[in-house]
Design a protein around this motif. Structure first.
Motif, PDB file in Angstrom:
ATOM      1  N   ILE A 175      18.351  -7.637 -70.844  1.00 20.84           N
ATOM      2  CA  ILE A 175      18.554  -9.079 -70.731  1.00 20.84           C
ATOM      3  C   ILE A 175      19.084  -9.639 -72.041  1.00 20.84           C
ATOM      4  O   ILE A 175      20.036 -10.408 -72.074  1.00 20.84           O
ATOM      5  N   GLU A 176      18.489  -9.218 -73.134  1.00 18.21           N
ATOM      6  CA  GLU A 176      18.871  -9.732 -74.437  1.00 18.21           C
ATOM      7  C   GLU A 176      20.311  -9.377 -74.781  1.00 18.21           C
ATOM      8  O   GLU A 176      21.043 -10.187 -75.318  1.00 18.21           O
ATOM      9  N   GLY A 177      20.726  -8.176 -74.468  1.00 19.35           N
ATOM     10  CA  GLY A 177      22.055  -7.743 -74.838  1.00 19.35           C
ATOM     11  C   GLY A 177      23.137  -8.227 -73.897  1.00 19.35           C
ATOM     12  O   GLY A 177      24.292  -8.335 -74.281  1.00 19.35           O
ATOM     13  N   ASP A 178      22.806  -8.542 -72.659  1.00 16.76           N
ATOM     14  CA  ASP A 178      23.821  -8.842 -71.661  1.00 16.76           C
ATOM     15  C   ASP A 178      24.156 -10.329 -71.537  1.00 16.76           C
ATOM     16  O   ASP A 178      25.317 -10.685 -71.405  1.00 16.76           O
ATOM     17  N   ASP A 179      23.177 -11.179 -71.568  1.00 17.92           N
ATOM     18  CA  ASP A 179      23.418 -12.568 -71.218  1.00 17.92           C
ATOM     19  C   ASP A 179      22.924 -13.506 -72.316  1.00 17.92           C
ATOM     20  O   ASP A 179      21.719 -13.648 -72.519  1.00 17.92           O
ATOM     21  N   PRO A 180      23.827 -14.169 -73.024  1.00 17.91           N
ATOM     22  CA  PRO A 180      23.401 -15.076 -74.092  1.00 17.91           C
ATOM     23  C   PRO A 180      22.591 -16.266 -73.573  1.00 17.91           C
ATOM     24  O   PRO A 180      21.696 -16.759 -74.259  1.00 17.91           O
ATOM     25  N   LEU A 181      22.889 -16.719 -72.364  1.00 12.54           N
ATOM     26  CA  LEU A 181      22.140 -17.843 -71.792  1.00 12.54           C
ATOM     27  C   LEU A 181      20.687 -17.448 -71.533  1.00 12.54           C
ATOM     28  O   LEU A 181      19.776 -18.238 -71.785  1.00 12.54           O
ATOM     29  N   MET A 182      20.471 -16.212 -71.087  1.00 13.73           N
ATOM     30  CA  MET A 182      19.109 -15.736 -70.854  1.00 13.73           C
ATOM     31  C   MET A 182      18.364 -15.620 -72.179  1.00 13.73           C
ATOM     32  O   MET A 182      17.190 -15.966 -72.264  1.00 13.73           O
ATOM     33  N   LEU A 183      19.048 -15.155 -73.215  1.00 14.19           N
ATOM     34  CA  LEU A 183      18.438 -15.080 -74.542  1.00 14.19           C
ATOM     35  C   LEU A 183      18.049 -16.471 -75.026  1.00 14.19           C
ATOM     36  O   LEU A 183      16.979 -16.661 -75.606  1.00 14.19           O
ATOM     37  N   LEU A 184      18.895 -17.442 -74.765  1.00 17.66           N
ATOM     38  CA  LEU A 184      18.600 -18.825 -75.140  1.00 17.66           C
ATOM     39  C   LEU A 184      17.353 -19.327 -74.406  1.00 17.66           C
ATOM     40  O   LEU A 184      16.477 -19.963 -75.008  1.00 17.66           O
ATOM     41  N   LYS A 185      17.248 -19.017 -73.135  1.00 17.34           N
ATOM     42  CA  LYS A 185      16.074 -19.420 -72.348  1.00 17.34           C
ATOM     43  C   LYS A 185      14.798 -18.773 -72.888  1.00 17.34           C
ATOM     44  O   LYS A 185      13.753 -19.419 -72.960  1.00 17.34           O
ATOM     45  N   ILE A 186      14.902 -17.514 -73.270  1.00 14.44           N
ATOM     46  CA  ILE A 186      13.734 -16.807 -73.811  1.00 14.44           C
ATOM     47  C   ILE A 186      13.305 -17.433 -75.131  1.00 14.44           C
ATOM     48  O   ILE A 186      12.114 -17.650 -75.372  1.00 14.44           O
ATOM     49  N   ARG A 187      14.270 -17.748 -75.992  1.00 13.61           N
ATOM     50  CA  ARG A 187      13.939 -18.371 -77.282  1.00 13.61           C
ATOM     51  C   ARG A 187      13.298 -19.742 -77.074  1.00 13.61           C
ATOM     52  O   ARG A 187      12.366 -20.110 -77.783  1.00 13.61           O
ATOM     53  N   PHE A 188      13.790 -20.497 -76.084  1.00 14.50           N
ATOM     54  CA  PHE A 188      13.205 -21.802 -75.788  1.00 14.50           C
ATOM     55  C   PHE A 188      11.782 -21.644 -75.245  1.00 14.50           C
ATOM     56  O   PHE A 188      10.875 -22.389 -75.627  1.00 14.50           O
ATOM     57  N   ALA A 189      11.587 -20.655 -74.386  1.00 18.57           N
ATOM     58  CA  ALA A 189      10.256 -20.417 -73.814  1.00 18.57           C
ATOM     59  C   ALA A 189       9.258 -19.986 -74.882  1.00 18.57           C
ATOM     60  O   ALA A 189       8.077 -20.329 -74.812  1.00 18.57           O
ATOM     61  N   LYS A 190       9.712 -19.251 -75.886  1.00 15.31           N
ATOM     62  CA  LYS A 190       8.829 -18.832 -76.972  1.00 15.31           C
ATOM     63  C   LYS A 190       8.541 -19.957 -77.953  1.00 15.31           C
ATOM     64  O   LYS A 190       7.648 -19.845 -78.780  1.00 15.31           O
ATOM     65  N   GLY A 191       9.307 -21.034 -77.887  1.00 16.05           N
ATOM     66  CA  GLY A 191       9.106 -22.147 -78.804  1.00 16.05           C
ATOM     67  C   GLY A 191       9.872 -21.995 -80.110  1.00 16.05           C
ATOM     68  O   GLY A 191       9.588 -22.698 -81.072  1.00 16.05           O
ATOM     69  N   GLU A 192      10.831 -21.090 -80.142  1.00 15.61           N
ATOM     70  CA  GLU A 192      11.608 -20.878 -81.360  1.00 15.61           C
ATOM     71  C   GLU A 192      12.613 -21.995 -81.601  1.00 15.61           C
ATOM     72  O   GLU A 192      12.999 -22.236 -82.745  1.00 15.61           O
ATOM     73  N   ILE A 193      13.049 -22.648 -80.524  1.00 18.00           N
ATOM     74  CA  ILE A 193      14.007 -23.756 -80.658  1.00 18.00           C
ATOM     75  C   ILE A 193      13.480 -24.955 -79.885  1.00 18.00           C
ATOM     76  O   ILE A 193      12.694 -24.822 -78.948  1.00 18.00           O
ATOM     77  N   SER A 194      13.932 -26.128 -80.271  1.00 14.53           N
ATOM     78  CA  SER A 194      13.486 -27.360 -79.603  1.00 14.53           C
ATOM     79  C   SER A 194      14.305 -27.605 -78.336  1.00 14.53           C
ATOM     80  O   SER A 194      15.297 -26.922 -78.071  1.00 14.53           O
ATOM     81  N   LYS A 195      13.890 -28.606 -77.573  1.00 13.50           N
ATOM     82  CA  LYS A 195      14.593 -28.938 -76.330  1.00 13.50           C
ATOM     83  C   LYS A 195      16.011 -29.397 -76.619  1.00 13.50           C
ATOM     84  O   LYS A 195      16.946 -29.053 -75.896  1.00 13.50           O
ATOM     85  N   GLU A 196      16.185 -30.177 -77.683  1.00 10.07           N
ATOM     86  CA  GLU A 196      17.520 -30.667 -78.030  1.00 10.07           C
ATOM     87  C   GLU A 196      18.447 -29.512 -78.418  1.00 10.07           C
ATOM     88  O   GLU A 196      19.608 -29.468 -78.002  1.00 10.07           O
ATOM     89  N   GLU A 197      17.924 -28.585 -79.209  1.00 10.13           N
ATOM     90  CA  GLU A 197      18.722 -27.415 -79.593  1.00 10.13           C
ATOM     91  C   GLU A 197      19.075 -26.577 -78.365  1.00 10.13           C
ATOM     92  O   GLU A 197      20.198 -26.069 -78.244  1.00 10.13           O
ATOM     93  N   TYR A 198      18.120 -26.457 -77.458  1.00  8.08           N
ATOM     94  CA  TYR A 198      18.360 -25.707 -76.232  1.00  8.08           C
ATOM     95  C   TYR A 198      19.475 -26.351 -75.410  1.00  8.08           C
ATOM     96  O   TYR A 198      20.398 -25.666 -74.969  1.00  8.08           O
ATOM     97  N   GLU A 199      19.392 -27.660 -75.210  1.00 10.60           N
ATOM     98  CA  GLU A 199      20.405 -28.365 -74.408  1.00 10.60           C
ATOM     99  C   GLU A 199      21.787 -28.266 -75.057  1.00 10.60           C
ATOM    100  O   GLU A 199      22.780 -28.037 -74.369  1.00 10.60           O
ATOM    101  N   GLN A 200      21.867 -28.438 -76.377  1.00  6.43           N
ATOM    102  CA  GLN A 200      23.148 -28.340 -77.075  1.00  6.43           C
ATOM    103  C   GLN A 200      23.746 -26.940 -76.934  1.00  6.43           C
ATOM    104  O   GLN A 200      24.925 -26.785 -76.622  1.00  6.43           O
ATOM    105  N   SER A 201      22.936 -25.954 -77.171  1.00  8.66           N
ATOM    106  CA  SER A 201      23.415 -24.579 -77.091  1.00  8.66           C
ATOM    107  C   SER A 201      23.807 -24.210 -75.670  1.00  8.66           C
ATOM    108  O   SER A 201      24.799 -23.507 -75.442  1.00  8.66           O
TER     109      SER A 201
END
Length: 72
Positions: free
Chosen positions: A38-64
């Protein structure tokens, strides 16, 4: 079939073969790591995982997310 003191060497060899196959299967069997796929194939999935872990904020998630979807 029987050799030296009544040992059945054919069965002894079969057990060695079973152990070798079992150990080979344990150490050399392919493993699948779904997280790495998942991590290597889809950048959007990686973004979702980082958001779920709390590594990025909601605003950063939406922008990315918008940035990634605009590149497609």
């Amino acid at each position: 079939m029987f050799y030296k003191d009544g040992f059945f060497w054919g069965m002894h060899l079969i057990w060695w073969a079973i152990w070798i196959v079992a150990l080979g299967w344990i150490f050399f069997a392919p493993t699948s790591s779904s997280y790495e796929e998942i991590e290597g194939d889809d950048p959007l999935m990686l973004l979702k995982i980082r958001f779920a872990k709390g590594e990025i904020s909601k605003e950063e998630y939406e922008q990315s997310k918008k940035l990634l979807q605009s590149d497609k």
